[in-house]
Design a protein around this motif. Structure first.
Motif, PDB file in Angstrom:
ATOM      1  N   ILE A   1      90.185  38.548   8.686  1.00 56.94           N
ATOM      2  CA  ILE A   1      88.795  38.140   8.888  1.00 56.94           C
ATOM      3  C   ILE A   1      88.633  37.422  10.223  1.00 56.94           C
ATOM      4  CG2 ILE A   1      86.965  36.623   8.017  1.00 56.94           C
ATOM      5  CD1 ILE A   1      88.033  37.134   5.217  1.00 56.94           C
ATOM      6  N   GLY A   2      89.627  36.649  10.605  1.00 60.24           N
ATOM      7  CA  GLY A   2      89.531  35.851  11.817  1.00 60.24           C
ATOM      8  C   GLY A   2      89.861  36.581  13.098  1.00 60.24           C
ATOM      9  N   LEU A   3      90.292  37.838  13.020  1.00 60.75           N
ATOM     10  CA  LEU A   3      90.604  38.591  14.235  1.00 60.75           C
ATOM     11  C   LEU A   3      89.323  39.006  14.955  1.00 60.75           C
ATOM     12  CD1 LEU A   3      93.482  40.949  12.989  1.00 60.75           C
ATOM     13  CD2 LEU A   3      93.699  38.960  14.492  1.00 60.75           C
ATOM     14  N   PRO A   4      89.396  39.209  16.258  1.00 66.79           N
ATOM     15  CA  PRO A   4      88.205  39.686  16.983  1.00 66.79           C
ATOM     16  C   PRO A   4      87.805  41.071  16.490  1.00 66.79           C
ATOM     17  CG  PRO A   4      89.914  38.906  18.492  1.00 66.79           C
ATOM     18  CD  PRO A   4      90.542  38.979  17.147  1.00 66.79           C
ATOM     19  N   PRO A   5      86.477  41.343  16.382  1.00 69.08           N
ATOM     20  CA  PRO A   5      86.034  42.669  15.936  1.00 69.08           C
ATOM     21  C   PRO A   5      86.541  43.755  16.872  1.00 69.08           C
ATOM     22  CG  PRO A   5      84.215  41.102  15.936  1.00 69.08           C
ATOM     23  CD  PRO A   5      85.349  40.436  16.641  1.00 69.08           C
ATOM     24  N   GLY A   6      86.820  44.922  16.309  1.00 71.61           N
ATOM     25  CA  GLY A   6      87.257  46.053  17.112  1.00 71.61           C
ATOM     26  C   GLY A   6      88.312  46.871  16.409  1.00 71.61           C
ATOM     27  N   ASP A   7      88.906  47.808  17.156  1.00 70.66           N
ATOM     28  CA  ASP A   7      89.898  48.701  16.567  1.00 70.66           C
ATOM     29  C   ASP A   7      91.102  47.948  16.012  1.00 70.66           C
ATOM     30  OD1 ASP A   7      88.320  50.862  17.143  1.00 70.66           O
ATOM     31  OD2 ASP A   7      89.383  51.389  19.000  1.00 70.66           O
ATOM     32  N   GLY A   8      91.520  46.894  16.713  1.00 69.48           N
ATOM     33  CA  GLY A   8      92.681  46.135  16.230  1.00 69.48           C
ATOM     34  C   GLY A   8      92.423  45.515  14.878  1.00 69.48           C
ATOM     35  N   GLN A   9      91.247  44.940  14.698  1.00 67.52           N
ATOM     36  CA  GLN A   9      90.897  44.353  13.407  1.00 67.52           C
ATOM     37  C   GLN A   9      90.806  45.433  12.324  1.00 67.52           C
ATOM     38  OE1 GLN A   9      86.892  43.033  12.492  1.00 67.52           O
ATOM     39  NE2 GLN A   9      87.670  40.985  12.024  1.00 67.52           N
TER      40      GLN A   9
ATOM     41  N   ASN B   1     101.410  35.221  20.963  1.00 72.01           N
ATOM     42  CA  ASN B   1     101.814  35.001  22.355  1.00 72.01           C
ATOM     43  C   ASN B   1     102.038  36.293  23.121  1.00 72.01           C
ATOM     44  OD1 ASN B   1     101.815  32.130  22.290  1.00 72.01           O
ATOM     45  ND2 ASN B   1     103.758  32.163  21.165  1.00 72.01           N
ATOM     46  N   LEU B   2     101.886  37.437  22.447  1.00 72.74           N
ATOM     47  CA  LEU B   2     101.980  38.712  23.151  1.00 72.74           C
ATOM     48  C   LEU B   2     100.716  38.933  23.975  1.00 72.74           C
ATOM     49  CD1 LEU B   2     103.358  40.983  20.269  1.00 72.74           C
ATOM     50  CD2 LEU B   2     104.660  39.994  22.151  1.00 72.74           C
ATOM     51  N   ALA B   3     100.817  39.786  24.961  1.00 70.67           N
ATOM     52  CA  ALA B   3      99.650  40.094  25.785  1.00 70.67           C
ATOM     53  C   ALA B   3      98.576  40.743  24.921  1.00 70.67           C
ATOM     54  CB  ALA B   3     100.051  41.019  26.934  1.00 70.67           C
ATOM     55  N   SER B   4      97.329  40.351  25.124  1.00 74.47           N
ATOM     56  CA  SER B   4      96.249  40.932  24.346  1.00 74.47           C
ATOM     57  C   SER B   4      96.136  42.417  24.627  1.00 74.47           C
ATOM     58  CB  SER B   4      94.923  40.235  24.669  1.00 74.47           C
ATOM     59  OG  SER B   4      94.608  40.399  26.039  1.00 74.47           O
ATOM     60  N   GLY B   5      95.717  43.162  23.611  1.00 76.14           N
ATOM     61  CA  GLY B   5      95.582  44.604  23.768  1.00 76.14           C
ATOM     62  C   GLY B   5      96.340  45.346  22.699  1.00 76.14           C
ATOM     63  N   GLN B   6      96.752  46.565  22.999  1.00 75.44           N
ATOM     64  CA  GLN B   6      97.347  47.440  21.998  1.00 75.44           C
ATOM     65  C   GLN B   6      98.621  46.869  21.397  1.00 75.44           C
ATOM     66  OE1 GLN B   6      98.213  51.375  23.425  1.00 75.44           O
ATOM     67  NE2 GLN B   6      98.803  52.146  21.414  1.00 75.44           N
ATOM     68  N   GLU B   7      99.480  46.252  22.222  1.00 73.23           N
ATOM     69  CA  GLU B   7     100.751  45.754  21.703  1.00 73.23           C
ATOM     70  C   GLU B   7     100.530  44.658  20.663  1.00 73.23           C
ATOM     71  OE1 GLU B   7     104.694  45.572  23.947  1.00 73.23           O
ATOM     72  OE2 GLU B   7     103.874  43.561  24.233  1.00 73.23           O
ATOM     73  N   ARG B   8      99.615  43.729  20.952  1.00 75.45           N
ATOM     74  CA  ARG B   8      99.348  42.663  20.000  1.00 75.45           C
ATOM     75  C   ARG B   8      98.672  43.227  18.743  1.00 75.45           C
ATOM     76  NH1 ARG B   8      95.455  37.823  21.627  1.00 75.45           N
ATOM     77  NH2 ARG B   8      97.107  37.385  23.137  1.00 75.45           N
ATOM     78  N   ASP B   9      97.750  44.170  18.940  1.00 78.18           N
ATOM     79  CA  ASP B   9      97.071  44.776  17.791  1.00 78.18           C
ATOM     80  C   ASP B   9      98.062  45.467  16.866  1.00 78.18           C
ATOM     81  OD1 ASP B   9      94.668  43.876  18.764  1.00 78.18           O
ATOM     82  OD2 ASP B   9      94.027  45.822  19.564  1.00 78.18           O
ATOM     83  N   GLN B  10      99.019  46.201  17.466  1.00 81.10           N
ATOM     84  CA  GLN B  10     100.020  46.892  16.655  1.00 81.10           C
ATOM     85  C   GLN B  10     100.898  45.893  15.901  1.00 81.10           C
ATOM     86  OE1 GLN B  10     102.063  49.489  19.385  1.00 81.10           O
ATOM     87  NE2 GLN B  10     100.595  51.149  19.105  1.00 81.10           N
TER      88      GLN B  10
END
Length: 781
Positions: free
Chosen positions: A636-644, A605-614
């Motif tokens: 595996i189910g996370l969107p591809p990218g730096d956060g994953q 429920n956090l805003a998408s982006g760096q905060e949720r990724d962290q």
């Protein structure tokens, strides 16, 4: 990434890797995870098996077969109502140690038949450690009479940390009374943190009566398992009862499996009972790290248990190096305990090198206690330097305990320099234990500078232990500056224990700066451990700034443990910045330890982006410590990218500590690139630290490429400091020339510290460029 790459990684995953993953530009493919072990439905998929099912084929002990080990005065057994009232009184106690002792007494006073209901009383205890100890005591008592019922209860706990601790407490008692039944239950645990903890308790219980059986069990464990602590437990008990058999068992282990550490312990314990046999065994060992470790252990065993003079002679016969210096120091210390004059005479005739300095340090307190004037006279004949300074400090400390005025007069007349400063500090520290006002008055006559500031700090520390109010008043009267600041640090903690409100007021009266920030953090931690609502209220009234951020960070783990929803809501309302980021990460990490699914729901429920990724990274890191397969599947189910990618590396880091083989299999399915490089580096480093032989076997199977170079480079770096000969066998396989040369130098330097002759021989025949060889060979040890 190409379709071919996706297909390759997916096939690898389906062939039995822990959880296939393809991270890159294309979407991830889910793969079925292999079943780690038969298990029943539990709060999470990595939970332990149901003991009731096991009991049908492997029954636990009957309740009447076991007698409680905790003897209770029947006249003082508490009813549940009395226990509940006593808990309230205990929690109102301001002293943390007193709270702990009171709760332990309550847990031991509840009747055995009331324990299941008494466990519900633990919900009134909000401080995690106190609650855990209370529950552990109750469950341990329950397990003594009915381990199956106790294990069933432990498995029903919903919070992961509480469940695991309860399971381990039960298993520990069960294994001592009925090892066969406990082992049958343990063997069905899936890989993970809980199985690792359980393994230690099972092995420890078996080793007490059957060390050979315990050794065979450990050797049968997967090569990825961190076996060092298990071997430590086995050989410590084995060598104490049958050192010859323990020595034979240790020789069965492969080099690079920490057997060198066991050689040292075996030799030490053997020398205590049969020094001739121990000496013969050590001398017969092949040259290398193992023999060097055994020689040091032999010297220690001879020195402390049988013949310190013989130990000294033996130490002098060792090859030059850090091991010899340490052995000489141990021999001197043990000899001084038995024959101080003989030890002093031996140390005095040693060459003026590091070994002599260490030996002097080891006997200085004994000499100064026995004859401070003679020790002082000898210290002044030494050349200026570390050995002289340390001996002067020891003399001053011991002398001041019996005659502070004479010690002070002597120290004051020493030549100016570090030796005189050390002596004065020692005198004043010792003096302040018996007469702090007098020591404080003298310290203020010293000239301004670092020596005076250190003296004031030491006196404050000693004074606060006997009269904190008087110490605080004295510190307040000191001139503002570094001396007062350092002294203040040493009175705050004792004041916190006696009067938290006064401590808070004192710290808030300080000028803003690092000292105030650090002390505010200490106060927040202390308040949070006893009254979280008061701690939160106090922190919220602090002005915005670094001190408030530090205080929040210090209570975050305690707050999340007692009220994760409240801590999470507070975090969301913090303004953007470091304080918010750090607090959010703490919430995510701590919450995931007890309830990863709830933490994931919050993070989603956090805003998408760096905060949720962290937040996802912090959650998966904690989650992977006890349920790595579940954490991997989530990634595996996370969107591809730096956060994953960050989340994947967080899982790899935690998983490598508990099950490096599975973590390596998962990382091995990643396509070539930075993520694969970083993942394999992490696995190689952690696996190499815990099980070099197992890690080496895995490395042998990696295909050539940049990621293999990265893994080998990491492996060599993690093993060179302890096993340079072993690391040297691998460093040449790094294909990247610059990387290879750098690690060869690293191996050479580490090797020089333990075996200079062997290192020089290896350097001379290595493929290093001539100039690099010359630089290494010219370096002094």
């Amino acid at each position: 990434m190409s379709a071919k790459g996706i297909l390759l990684a997916t096939v690898l995953a389906l062939l039995g890797l822990a959880a296939g993953i393809v991270i890159g530009r294309q979407p991830l493919r889910h793969a079925a995870l292999p079943t780690a072990a038969p298990q029943t439905k539990a709060p999470d998929s990595n939970a332990a098996p149901n003991p009731k099912l096991l009991a049908t084929t492997q029954p636990g002990p009957k309740p009447t077969a076991l007698a409680p080990s905790t003897r209770i005065d029947l006249s003082k057994i508490m009813t549940l109502e009395e226990a509940a009232a006593a808990i309230k009184v205990a929690l109102a106690e301001s002293n943390q140690s007193a709270r702990y002792e009171a709760l332990q007494r309550i847990a031991n006073a509840v009747a055995l038949t009331d324990i299941p209901k008494a466990l519900t009383l633990a919900e009134a205890i909000t401080f995690r450690d106190l609650k855990a100890n209370f529950v552990s005591t109750l469950i341990s008592r329950w397990a003594e009479s009915d381990p199956v019922a106790a294990m069933t209860y432990a498995q029903g706990l919903t919070k992961v940390q509480e469940r695991n601790q309860a399971v381990v407490s039960t298993l520990n008692v069960w294994a001592k009374h009925d090892a066969a039944a406990a082992i049958a239950w343990y063997q069905q645990l899936p890989p993970g943190a809980l199985r690792n903890q359980a393994t230690w308790h099972i092995v420890s219980a078996i080793a007490q009566g059957n060390p050979r059986g315990a050794l065979d069990l450990v050797r049968s464990l997967p090569s990825s398992f961190n076996k060092q602590n298990l071997y430590d437990t086995i050989f410590s008990q084995w060598a104490n009862n049958d050192p010859a058999a323990a020595a034979a068992g240790a020789l069965e282990l492969k080099p690079g499996s920490y057997r060198e550490n066991f050689f040292r312990n075996i030799a030490s314990q053997w020398a205590a009972t049969d020094p001739d046999a121990a000496t013969a065994w050590v001398k017969a060992l092949p040259d290398g790290n193992g023999k060097r470790s055994a020689l040091q252990g032999l010297v220690g065993g001879l020195a402390y248990h049988s013949d310190p003079k013989r130990a000294a002679e033996f130490a002098m016969s060792l090859p030059a190096g850090a091991g010899r210096d340490q052995a000489i120091s141990e021999a001197a210390s043990a000899w001084g305990n038995r024959d101080l004059n003989g030890a002093v005479a031996w140390v005095q005739q040693l060459p003026d090198r590091l070994a002599k300095q260490n030996a002097l340090n080891s006997i200085s307190w004994q000499w100064a206690q026995d004859d401070p004037k003679a020790a002082a006279d000898y210290a002044q004949t030494l050349p200026p330097g570390t050995a002289q300074n340390n001996l002067l400090g020891s003399v001053a400390n011991q002398w001041a305990q019996t005659d502070p005025q004479a010690a002070l007069a002597w120290a004051s007349n020493l030549p100016a320099g570090q030796g005189r400063n050390n002596a004065l500090q020692s005198v004043l520290t010792s003096w302040s234990q018996t007469d702090p006002p007098s020591a404080a008055a003298y310290a203020l006559t010293l000239p301004s500078g670092q020596a005076r500031n250190q003296a004031l700090s030491n006196i404050a520390n000693q004074w606060a232990q006997v009269d904190v109010e008087a110490a605080v008043e004295w510190v307040r009267s000191l001139p503002a500056g570094p001396g007062q600041r350092d002294a203040l640090r040493n009175v705050i903690y004792p004041l916190l224990n006696s009067d938290p409100k006064a401590a808070a007021e004192l710290v808030q009266s300080l000028p803003p700066g690092q000292t105030q920030t650090d002390l505010i953090g200490q106060i927040a931690s202390h308040l949070g451990s006893s009254d979280m609502s008061s701690a939160i209220g106090w922190i919220q009234q602090l002005p915005e700034g670094r001190a408030r951020e530090q205080a929040l960070q210090n209570i975050s783990w305690q707050w999340v443990t007692s009220d994760p929803q409240g801590a999470a809501e507070f975090a969301k309302n913090l303004p953007p910045g470091n304080a918010r980021n750090n607090f959010m990460n703490s919430v995510a990490s701590q919450w995931a330890n007890s309830d990863p699914k709830a933490a994931l729901t919050w993070a989603a429920n956090l805003a998408s982006g760096q905060e949720r990724d962290q937040a996802y990274g912090a959650i998966t890191s904690s989650w992977a410590q006890h349920a790595p397969r579940d954490a991997a599947n989530f990634v595996i189910g996370l969107p591809p990218g730096d956060g994953q990618n960050r989340a994947a590396l967080a899982v790899i880091s935690s998983w490598s500590s508990s099950d490096p083989q599975s973590a390596a299999a998962w990382a091995g399915a990643f396509p070539e690139g930075n993520l694969r490089d970083n993942a394999l580096e992490t696995v190689a480093r952690q696996w190499g630290q815990n099980d070099p032989s197992g890690a080496a076997t895995w490395l042998s199977g990696l295909p050539a490429g940049h990621s293999r170079d990265a893994a080998v480079n990491s492996f060599v770096g993690s093993t060179a400091w302890q096993y340079p000969e072993f690391a040297a066998q691998w460093v040449g396989s790094i294909s990247d020339e610059q990387m290879r040369f750098n690690q060869m130098e690293n191996v050479a330097r580490s090797w020089m510290n333990s075996d200079e002759a062997g290192a020089r021989a290896w350097i001379a025949q290595s493929l290093l460029p001539a100039e690099r060889k010359k630089q290494l060979l010219s370096q002094a040890r």
